[in-house]
Design a protein around this motif. Structure first.
Motif, PDB file in Angstrom:
ATOM      1  N   LEU A  20       0.814  -1.207   0.000  1.00  0.00           N
ATOM      2  CA  LEU A  20       0.000   0.000   0.000  1.00  0.00           C
ATOM      3  C   LEU A  20       0.854   1.267   0.000  1.00  0.00           C
ATOM      4  CD1 LEU A  20      -2.889  -0.968   2.457  1.00  0.00           C
ATOM      5  CD2 LEU A  20      -2.787  -1.170  -0.040  1.00  0.00           C
ATOM      6  N   THR A  21       2.144   1.122   0.215  1.00  0.00           N
ATOM      7  CA  THR A  21       3.081   2.234   0.057  1.00  0.00           C
ATOM      8  C   THR A  21       3.589   2.291  -1.378  1.00  0.00           C
ATOM      9  OG1 THR A  21       3.800   2.079   2.364  1.00  0.00           O
ATOM     10  CG2 THR A  21       5.275   3.214   0.848  1.00  0.00           C
ATOM     11  N   VAL A  22       3.884   1.122  -1.936  1.00  0.00           N
ATOM     12  CA  VAL A  22       4.420   1.061  -3.301  1.00  0.00           C
ATOM     13  C   VAL A  22       3.377   1.489  -4.330  1.00  0.00           C
ATOM     14  CG1 VAL A  22       5.371  -0.461  -5.089  1.00  0.00           C
ATOM     15  CG2 VAL A  22       6.056  -0.758  -2.688  1.00  0.00           C
ATOM     16  N   ALA A  23       2.133   1.033  -4.177  1.00  0.00           N
ATOM     17  CA  ALA A  23       1.120   1.237  -5.222  1.00  0.00           C
ATOM     18  C   ALA A  23       0.962   2.703  -5.626  1.00  0.00           C
ATOM     19  CB  ALA A  23      -0.217   0.638  -4.785  1.00  0.00           C
ATOM     20  N   PRO A  24       0.654   3.643  -4.721  1.00  0.00           N
ATOM     21  CA  PRO A  24       0.507   5.038  -5.168  1.00  0.00           C
ATOM     22  C   PRO A  24       1.817   5.649  -5.641  1.00  0.00           C
ATOM     23  CG  PRO A  24       0.352   4.888  -2.777  1.00  0.00           C
ATOM     24  CD  PRO A  24       0.321   3.481  -3.296  1.00  0.00           C
TER      25      PRO A  24
END
Length: 213
Positions: A20-24
């Motif tokens: 959930l940190t990598v995705a955006p």
């Protein structure tokens, strides 16, 4: 002459973080697909995160299979699967080995090699539709199962790599439920996109597939 910062390949440590940190943080990055005809580059504008065995919407929710084995591998690799017997989808593996989290690349803007993408996407009415949705994106970039497990962090030695591009400011990022995900994972706000970007695909809620009798 040193490489431009936006042309720098992303290190494996970029992917070795919570999904959930990598995705955006993938929005605005440049995905490079190298083909025999030449390179195609895509600025990522829409993604979806999947948290592996903790996520009812993930292929890894029920554990490792032959199909999803790449999700359990080291971060910074591709996970490609065939869906509905019709098209391929491209995912980027994140987090530590055996955690099985990944990001589906849903849409983007073709910035290099649009002529090659057009040959594969003859039904596209404009260039903004070339990679508007995961199936269209995979078709435009000639993505298939041969790319499953491809290393995104080895630069020009790989058929797929990810460049730094220009990260999107958080105030320009929207998020909401994932497209087409039903059941317990339907409400997870794990879809991220660049607000008002014309290449982002339309949201569609899950619709159960009707069985033929």
């Amino acid at each position: 002459m040193s490489a431009r910062p936006d042309r720098t390949p992303l290190a494996r440590s970029f992917f070795d973080r919570p999904v959930l940190t990598v995705a955006p943080d993938l929005l605005g990055r440049i995905l490079v697909r190298r083909t025999e005809e030449g390179p195609i580059e895509l600025r990522i504008t829409e993604v979806e995160a999947y948290e592996g065995e903790a996520d009812p919407g993930s292929h890894a929710y029920r554990g490792r299979t032959l199909r999803n084995a790449s999700m359990f591998g080291p971060p910074g690799h591709a996970y490609v699967y065939f869906i509905y017997g019709m098209w391929f989808s491209l995912n980027l593996v994140c987090g530590p080995p055996d955690h099985a989290s990944g990001v589906l690349v849903r849409a983007g803007e073709i910035t290099v090699g649009a002529d090659l993408a057009r040959k594969r996407r003859l039904s596209a009415r404009s260039d903004r539709e070339l990679a508007k949705g995961p199936a269209r994106l995979a078709t435009a970039l000639a993505v298939d199962r041969s790319l499953d497990g491809a290393d995104l962090c080895t630069g020009s030695d790989s058929p797929l790599s990810l460049l730094a591009g220009t990260a999107t400011s958080p105030d320009l990022v929207s998020n909401g439920p994932r497209t087409g995900v039903g059941g317990a994972g339907a409400a997870h706000p794990y879809r991220y996109w660049i607000t008002n970007d014309p290449t982002v695909s339309p949201y569609r809620a899950h619709a159960p597939r009707r069985r033929l009798t």
